[in-house]
Design a protein around this motif. Structure first.
Motif, PDB file in Angstrom:
ATOM      1  N   GLU A  72      -7.634  51.203  -8.986  1.00  0.00           N
ATOM      2  CA  GLU A  72      -7.059  51.896 -10.142  1.00  0.00           C
ATOM      3  C   GLU A  72      -6.957  50.953 -11.341  1.00  0.00           C
ATOM      4  O   GLU A  72      -6.408  49.851 -11.235  1.00  0.00           O
ATOM      5  CB  GLU A  72      -5.677  52.425  -9.783  1.00  0.00           C
ATOM      6  CG  GLU A  72      -5.052  53.264 -10.874  1.00  0.00           C
ATOM      7  CD  GLU A  72      -3.725  53.858 -10.451  1.00  0.00           C
ATOM      8  OE1 GLU A  72      -3.086  54.516 -11.295  1.00  0.00           O
ATOM      9  OE2 GLU A  72      -3.336  53.663  -9.288  1.00  0.00           O
ATOM     10  N   THR A  73      -7.536  51.382 -12.456  1.00  0.00           N
ATOM     11  CA  THR A  73      -7.453  50.618 -13.708  1.00  0.00           C
ATOM     12  C   THR A  73      -7.215  51.597 -14.855  1.00  0.00           C
ATOM     13  O   THR A  73      -7.315  52.823 -14.689  1.00  0.00           O
ATOM     14  CB  THR A  73      -8.743  49.834 -13.984  1.00  0.00           C
ATOM     15  OG1 THR A  73      -9.810  50.753 -14.225  1.00  0.00           O
ATOM     16  CG2 THR A  73      -9.103  48.921 -12.819  1.00  0.00           C
ATOM     17  N   TRP A  74      -6.947  51.056 -16.042  1.00  0.00           N
ATOM     18  CA  TRP A  74      -6.715  51.907 -17.208  1.00  0.00           C
ATOM     19  C   TRP A  74      -7.962  52.662 -17.629  1.00  0.00           C
ATOM     20  O   TRP A  74      -7.880  53.710 -18.285  1.00  0.00           O
ATOM     21  CB  TRP A  74      -6.206  51.049 -18.373  1.00  0.00           C
ATOM     22  CG  TRP A  74      -7.226  50.024 -18.831  1.00  0.00           C
ATOM     23  CD1 TRP A  74      -7.367  48.762 -18.369  1.00  0.00           C
ATOM     24  CD2 TRP A  74      -8.243  50.220 -19.811  1.00  0.00           C
ATOM     25  NE1 TRP A  74      -8.412  48.133 -18.995  1.00  0.00           N
ATOM     26  CE2 TRP A  74      -8.970  49.004 -19.905  1.00  0.00           C
ATOM     27  CE3 TRP A  74      -8.617  51.277 -20.639  1.00  0.00           C
ATOM     28  CZ2 TRP A  74     -10.039  48.827 -20.771  1.00  0.00           C
ATOM     29  CZ3 TRP A  74      -9.685  51.108 -21.512  1.00  0.00           C
ATOM     30  CH2 TRP A  74     -10.390  49.890 -21.569  1.00  0.00           C
ATOM     31  N   SER A  75      -9.142  52.124 -17.236  1.00  0.00           N
ATOM     32  CA  SER A  75     -10.388  52.725 -17.740  1.00  0.00           C
ATOM     33  C   SER A  75     -11.051  53.665 -16.747  1.00  0.00           C
ATOM     34  O   SER A  75     -12.085  54.237 -17.056  1.00  0.00           O
ATOM     35  CB  SER A  75     -11.375  51.610 -18.104  1.00  0.00           C
ATOM     36  OG  SER A  75     -11.688  50.834 -16.955  1.00  0.00           O
TER      37      SER A  75
END
Length: 795
Positions: A607-610
């Motif tokens: 999981e990442t912001w992008s």
């Protein structure tokens, strides 16, 4: 085996410290597991006598005592122990003493009364963990003597971890022999002389199971005092060996067992009827043991009985009905040799063990059976009084002790040490082994106490032990290195492991023997003709050999989820096992191929912001598998397998042959193994992965590629893989690629039909393509689709 160092040193006293003695025993194969001081350090505690006791004027639970400490002047000490009384001899800590726990004794006032010291319990001296009152000492304890000297507290308790083959070291005599052999110190064993018969009374013996009991000795002893006190020195040795004092008669038999290694048993002679029999039990006979347990006997159990009833479970535990008590006056003393195979495992059937069974099932020295009887008789007459009858002996065929050949050259080769016959002879003499010598060859006769000497390697091991394992040099093996061929068409295993790691998977290694339930759940195997059962599994949940790697991976996943890991990627490379009719296998009748298996669970990407959240699915692992075969084309066909979801699983085909499986875990196993979501798994034959195509040069085109899109309508049942396979042999030469980029159903498309959008790439290495050539190629593809799949061009 627990014993006190002082007791051992009364037999053999090498010039070694406690730590050095411990190291020597450990390096000779008798691992010293623990060394514990009998008592922690303390100072200024002496033997004292309480002269008088009076109540404390201001405290109901305290007493004011006048105590003789051997100085000529009585000391006043306030004491709260419930058992304090005039005339008692007890430990007394003098002012200035330091007790365990850094507790310092000072002259102090207790509720207004001066107290010059403290009367001590065993707990306060650190001898025991619990105590209900003062430690009372024998009446003949000399007042003023340092309590450490009087109670021999400057001693160490050794605990040795023995291997099952060293039953000879389950006694102080056996350990003393070992210490003498290791250190060269003189061994002084106790002098035991036969006790002359004082009465003629005997009890007849009936040896009805001579193979199970080749030697049985019995002796009647009359008019004993069973209430006699056990001597303090004997009680001390027993307690420091882990046995509690019970009564003089029982303590004597336990002491001789610890000293010589021969278990003994005393029966109350007045409770016996007729001859003592050694026989096999009758099926269903019942016996109440000394531990209060009533057992039902089987026909393979050896009994000591009289003419009316069972008396004891031979070599294991006596019966309650014939046990000695404090009121016993007449004894029947037993000493016997029981075959280890007849004793082994019998106690464990009833959920207990005993010191006697622990020794007999490993093998007791049959050369000291009568000697132990004489030793116990000596102690009984000295401590309890009485008159002894003659020793009755019933004997069958004792175990043979055939000589074992030992070659000096062979021992030197195995150990990698220079040895000569003189050194070997010295080691054998140190072990008290009888032998004859013919040059470099010895014929060694094992003694009656060594059941572990049967072959030449056993004697070579003895030489290694006595030399000392730490004295054997660790020489690195030397060998010529040869570079092995690595065929270009075979992919290295390390490269495949690295590939899996690069794709985000972590390698696991699981046991090849698994739970039977796993084979049913993940391989659909239940019957004995399918399962490969282990003859002697190390645990009930490891009873069969695995035929799939799925079970281990799911178990690893469960473990990771319990540790709050919500994104898991695992792979395993290992053998699976199956029955086979091919008797040319390494193990006849069984195949053991290598498989590669993988499991993915949780989000497809960290999981990442992008990146959004998307759970891993069938196509993620399909992509990983296709990446494993960069130059080969895999095929996937719908599959039905007990481990996998029936609508989300596929066979993996390579060159038309099934080589593995891919799919989601079946919903019922997701529920059974309490998983929050279904993982996706694959398993594939590793031999297919090892093979790879040899790289071949292909000319790179300098001319532009032409791309055209083509949309066709086909039946819902037509698969894209079938279309690609059908076109493969008829594609025009200039077509370099054909890809599916859209599938559409719905408005404008007939029912039970679907629209497939294809992208066709065309290129030539020698020239730029003409429009007419491109159009002809597209027309060819459209015609093939219409002829083979009834496809219609979509307007």
């Amino acid at each position: 085996m627990k014993f006190s160092e002082s007791w051992l040193r009364s037999f053999v006293n090498p010039a070694l410290s406690s730590a050095e003695l411990s190291h020597s025993l450990t390096m000779a194969g008798l691992e010293v597991e623990d060394m514990t001081p009998v008592a922690p350090a303390f100072t200024s505690v002496i033997v004292a006598q309480v002269l008088s006791v009076s109540k404390h004027p201001d405290a109901d639970r305290l007493n004011v005592c006048q105590v003789d400490i051997g100085s000529g002047t009585p000391q006043q000490i306030v004491c709260g122990a419930p058992n304090v009384a005039a005339g008692l001899k007890v430990p007394c800590a003098l002012p200035g003493a330091k007790l365990p726990g850094d507790f310092k004794i000072k002259i102090a006032k207790v509720r207004g009364i001066e107290s010059s010291g403290m009367l001590c319990s065993a707990k306060e001296l650190g001898i025991t963990e619990e105590a209900s009152g003062l430690l009372t000492l024998p009446a003949d304890a000399p007042v003023g003597t340092d309590i450490r000297n009087y109670l021999a507290l400057d001693d160490t308790i050794f605990e040795i971890k023995l291997t099952p083959n060293r039953a000879d070291c389950l006694s102080l005599q056996g350990i003393a022999r070992e210490v003498g052999a290791i250190t060269g110190a003189t061994v002084s064993l106790p002098a035991i002389t036969p006790v002359a018969a004082q009465i003629d009374e005997v009890r007849a013996l009936a040896l009805k199971a001579g193979d199970a009991c080749p030697l049985y000795c019995g002796r009647s002893i009359k008019d004993v005092n069973a209430r006699a006190a056990t001597p303090e020195w004997m009680r001390r040795h027993l307690e420091r060996s882990g046995l509690r004092s019970i009564s003089a008669l029982v303590d004597i038999t336990n002491y001789v067992m610890l000293e010589l290694g021969q278990p003994l048993h005393a029966f109350d002679d007045s409770k016996l009827a007729g001859a003592v029999q050694v026989r096999m039990a009758e099926e269903g006979e019942r016996l109440r043991l000394l531990n209060g347990q009533e057992i039902t006997l089987a026909s393979d159990m050896l009994l000591i009985a009289d003419e009316q009833k069972p008396l004891a479970l031979a070599g294991i535990m006596g019966g309650e009905e014939s046990a000695v008590t404090l009121d016993t006056r007449h004894l029947f003393l037993e000493s016997a040799f029981f075959a280890p195979s007849v004793i082994a495992g019998r106690a464990r059937r009833f959920g207990f063990s005993s010191d006697a069974s622990h020794r007999f099932e490993r093998g007791v020295d049959f050369g000291i059976t009568q000697t132990a009887m004489e030793r116990a008789t000596q102690f009984i007459l000295e401590i309890c009084g009485g008159s002894a009858g003659p020793v009755q002996i019933a004997q069958g065929t004792l175990p043979a002790r055939p000589p074992v050949r030992l070659r000096t050259a062979r021992a030197a080769k195995v150990l990698g040490l220079p040895l000569d016959s003189a050194k070997v002879a010295g080691i054998l003499r140190g072990l008290a082994l009888e032998f004859t010598q013919d040059g470099e060859t010895f014929m060694v006769t094992p003694p009656s106490w060594r059941f572990d000497m049967e072959i030449e390697e056993d004697l070579i091991e003895e030489i290694a032990r006595l030399i000392g394992y730490d004295n054997i040099p660790a020489v690195a093996p030397q060998a010529a290195l040869q570079m092995l061929p690595q065929p270009e068409q075979e992919r290295p295993t390390a490269r495949i492991r690295q590939f899996m790691a690069d794709r985000g998977y972590q390698e696991v290694i699981n046991f090849a023997f698994v739970d039977t339930a796993w084979e049913a759940d993940f391989a659909g195997k239940t019957g004995d003709n399918e399962l490969i059962r282990l003859a002697n599994p190390i645990a009930s949940q490891m009873a069969v050999m695995r035929s799939s790697l799925f079970g281990g991976l799911v178990d690893n996943l469960v473990t990771n989820i319990k540790r709050q890991q919500n994104r898991v990627r695992l792979f395993e490379l290992g053998r699976v096992f199956a029955r086979s009719d091919d008797h040319n296998q390494a193990v006849a009748g069984y195949s053991q191929p290598w498989h590669l298996a993988g499991l993915a669970f949780g989000q497809a990407l960290p999981e990442t912001w992008s990146s959004g959240k998307r759970s891993v699915d069938f196509y993620d692992l399909k992509g990983d598998l296709e990446a494993l075969f960069p130059s080969c084309s895999l095929r996937f066909e719908k599959a039905s397998h007990p481990a996998l979801h029936p609508g989300r699983s596929a066979h993996i085909l390579f060159q038309g042959n099934p080589v593995g499986l891919l799919g989601e875990l079946h919903p019922k196993w997701v529920q059974k193994y309490d998983l929050p979501a279904a993982p996706v798994l694959f398993e594939i034959d590793f031999s297919v992965l090892k093979a790879q195509a040899v790289p071949a040069f292909a000319e790179f085109s300098k001319f532009p590629a032409v791309t055209r899109d083509l949309a066709v309508i086909v039946d819902q049942e037509v698969h894209w893989q079938a279309i690609i396979d059908g076109l493969q042999t008829t594609l025009p030469r200039l077509v370099t690629g054909i890809h599916l980029f859209d599938v559409y159903t719905g408005k404008g498309i007939p029912e039970n039909k679907k629209s497939l959008a294809l992208r066709v790439v065309m290129q030539d290495t020698q020239r730029t393509l003409l429009d007419s050539e491109v159009d002809a190629a597209l027309q060819n593809i459209a015609s093939e689709l219409e002829n083979k799949f009834a496809a219609q061009l979509r307007a």
